[in-house]
Design a protein around this motif. Structure first.
Motif, mmCIF file in Angstrom:
data_model
loop_
_atom_site.group_PDB
_atom_site.id
_atom_site.type_symbol
_atom_site.label_atom_id
_atom_site.label_comp_id
_atom_site.label_asym_id
_atom_site.label_seq_id
_atom_site.Cartn_x
_atom_site.Cartn_y
_atom_site.Cartn_z
ATOM 1 N N UNK A 164 0.912 -1.308 0.089
ATOM 2 C CA UNK A 164 -0.015 0.028 -0.105
ATOM 3 C C UNK A 164 0.910 1.202 0.054
ATOM 4 N N UNK A 165 1.835 1.229 0.999
ATOM 5 C CA UNK A 165 2.682 2.573 0.817
ATOM 6 C C UNK A 165 3.530 2.954 -0.629
ATOM 7 N N UNK A 166 3.685 1.603 -1.219
ATOM 8 C CA UNK A 166 4.208 1.655 -2.528
ATOM 9 C C UNK A 166 3.331 2.241 -3.767
ATOM 10 N N UNK A 167 2.199 1.733 -3.458
ATOM 11 C CA UNK A 167 1.009 2.282 -4.380
ATOM 12 C C UNK A 167 0.727 3.746 -3.915
ATOM 13 N N UNK A 171 1.041 6.601 -7.037
ATOM 14 C CA UNK A 171 0.084 7.275 -7.308
ATOM 15 C C UNK A 171 0.260 8.814 -7.575
ATOM 16 N N UNK A 172 1.102 9.153 -6.532
ATOM 17 C CA UNK A 172 1.584 10.741 -6.343
ATOM 18 C C UNK A 172 2.854 10.971 -7.586
ATOM 19 N N UNK A 187 -3.456 5.454 -12.926
ATOM 20 C CA UNK A 187 -3.001 4.497 -13.936
ATOM 21 C C UNK A 187 -1.712 3.720 -13.514
ATOM 22 N N UNK A 188 -0.986 4.464 -12.277
ATOM 23 C CA UNK A 188 0.165 3.885 -11.735
ATOM 24 C C UNK A 188 -0.067 2.808 -10.858
ATOM 25 N N UNK A 197 -6.011 3.158 -1.816
ATOM 26 C CA UNK A 197 -5.269 4.301 -2.070
ATOM 27 C C UNK A 197 -6.109 5.663 -2.168
ATOM 28 N N UNK A 198 -7.293 5.589 -2.730
ATOM 29 C CA UNK A 198 -8.194 6.679 -2.604
ATOM 30 C C UNK A 198 -8.771 6.981 -1.456
ATOM 31 N N UNK A 199 -8.925 5.841 -0.606
ATOM 32 C CA UNK A 199 -9.559 6.062 0.656
ATOM 33 C C UNK A 199 -8.432 6.929 1.431
#
Length: 409
Positions: A164-167, A171-172, A187-188, A197-199
């Motif tokens: 999750x950290x990597x995602x 994302x950023x 898309x990344x 990630x969106x949450x």
């Protein structure tokens, strides 16, 4: 290239073999000259070296990774250390696999190049360099190499990222380079992790929903208020650590950076002061510490407040931190001292030769804004309640030193 081409691979950046009058030479492209064009070097090789370069991609790649540092050491105009380059040939091209690995343990070489060409990272980190290239490719994937180097930098800091950290970092857009201005790139992220990630991002958005970052003309036309930034950063971090305590510091940091940078970008599209101030019916003069002067007249396209802050943004700098807003007709004005977080209001003494000067301490940019608005809208008297005014300069300096000391403490 002066000699005849004997051998090159599909990837034109890997060392080539050419034949000149005196024999075979390895031509290497590495580093850059003063005009940022690639530099070309060459060193003598033998036929048996050519045979291995032609037949063994792995050894060819290792040789390239070991010659690269010598090219960079030559700089923009220095010569290649030819003796050092020649000394790489036999140990890399002709030695047994275990001897190659042993040689590389005492030689400088570029890991990223091998990773870009498909090296198995686990074997590479285990010191089995030649074995790591069993599935190497002539084509390169520098995104893979950048990811590897980013992971290595984190490892040196003792940072381990969860999926999750990597995602979140991907994302950023900050997975590879933490200094990159963050953005949103769904898309990344792997589809399975994107909702999580969106949450996480939504948590920070809720915390910052009622917060803004103001423009700060003291920092130039694109400057924003540091205190506003830090307040938003703190609010986003507290929310993230409260709702998502499992996140690594790097992930928290990138989301707070995203919130603040987006708010700062929105601010730069706004006026310097978003408060509506009556335009006023008197002509005002703006000056800076370099004696540059600008006049504002009723009917100008921009209001007096916005015009003054635009003047500050254009002129402010480390050696230009005193700005005056003056109404010459009654002989009064305010002088802003950005270097000291203070202000002076100055008025001509009626039927006298001098001036009445009073000093006040300023809390922050918002306080400065309030002062400028009040003066533009209501003149000298409108400032009465906005500071604890002091006419004794020595007493004021004592108060300023106490204020500054309490800030440091």
């Amino acid at each position: 290239m002066s000699g005849a081409l004997v051998f090159k691979r599909e990837n034109g950046w890997l060392p080539k073999v050419i034949r000149e009058a005196e024999g075979l030479r390895l031509e290497v492209v590495g580093g850059a000259d003063a005009l940022h064009d690639p530099r070309r070097f060459s060193v003598p090789i033998r036929e048996e070296h050519l045979a291995v370069i032609r037949a063994d991609l792995a050894r060819h790649l290792i040789l390239s990774s070991a010659v690269g540092p010598l090219c960079h050491a030559a700089g923009i105009r220095g010569p290649l250390d030819e003796a050092a380059a020649v000394a790489l040939l036999d140990p890399i091209l002709l030695a047994r696999p275990d001897e190659v690995d042993a040689f590389l343990r005492r030689t400088k070489w570029e890991r990223a190049l091998l990773v870009a060409h498909g090296a198995d990272i686990e074997l590479l980190e285990d010191g089995r360099v030649l074995a790591s290239l069993s599935a190497a490719t002539e084509s390169s994937n520098w995104q893979r190499a950048q990811t590897y180097e980013a992971d290595q930098r984190r490892a040196r800091r003792g940072v381990t990222l969860s999926p999750l950290d990597a995602a979140i970092l991907k994302f950023t857009g900050q997975y590879l380079h933490g200094s990159t201005i963050p953005r949103r790139d769904p898309r990344a992220v792997e589809p399975a992790l994107l909702p999580v990630v969106l949450r996480v991002v939504a948590t920070a958005e809720r915390a910052c929903a009622d917060m803004n970052i103001a423009r700060d003309p003291r920092r130039g036309k694109l400057g924003t208020d540091k205190r506003d930034w830090k307040r938003m950063e703190a609010a986003a971090e507290a929310a993230l650590r409260g709702e998502h305590p499992e996140l690594a510091d790097d992930a928290v940091r990138t989301v707070t950076f995203l919130m603040c940078s987006e708010a700062a970008a929105r601010a730069r599209k706004q006026p310097f002061d978003v408060e509506v101030v009556p335009p006023g019916e008197r002509e005002l003069t703006f000056t800076d510490d370099k004696e540059v002067e600008r006049r504002w007249r009723p009917g100008d396209e921009r209001g007096a407040v916005e015009s003054f802050w635009a003047f500050v943004a254009e002129r402010a700098g480390s050696r230009n931190e005193v700005f005056t807003l003056e109404d010459e007709d009654p002989g009064e004005g305010i002088q802003l001292h950005f270097y000291a977080d203070s202000i002076a209001r100055i008025a001509t003494v009626p039927q006298g030769d001098g001036y009445r000067v009073e000093y006040g301490l300023i809390d922050d940019l918002a306080h400065y804004r309030a002062m400028v608005r009040a003066y533009v809208a209501g003149g000298f008297g409108a400032l009465d309640e906005l500071a604890g005014w002091m006419s004794d300069h020595a007493a004021f300096e004592d108060a300023r030193r106490r204020r500054d000391g309490s800030r440091r403490g």
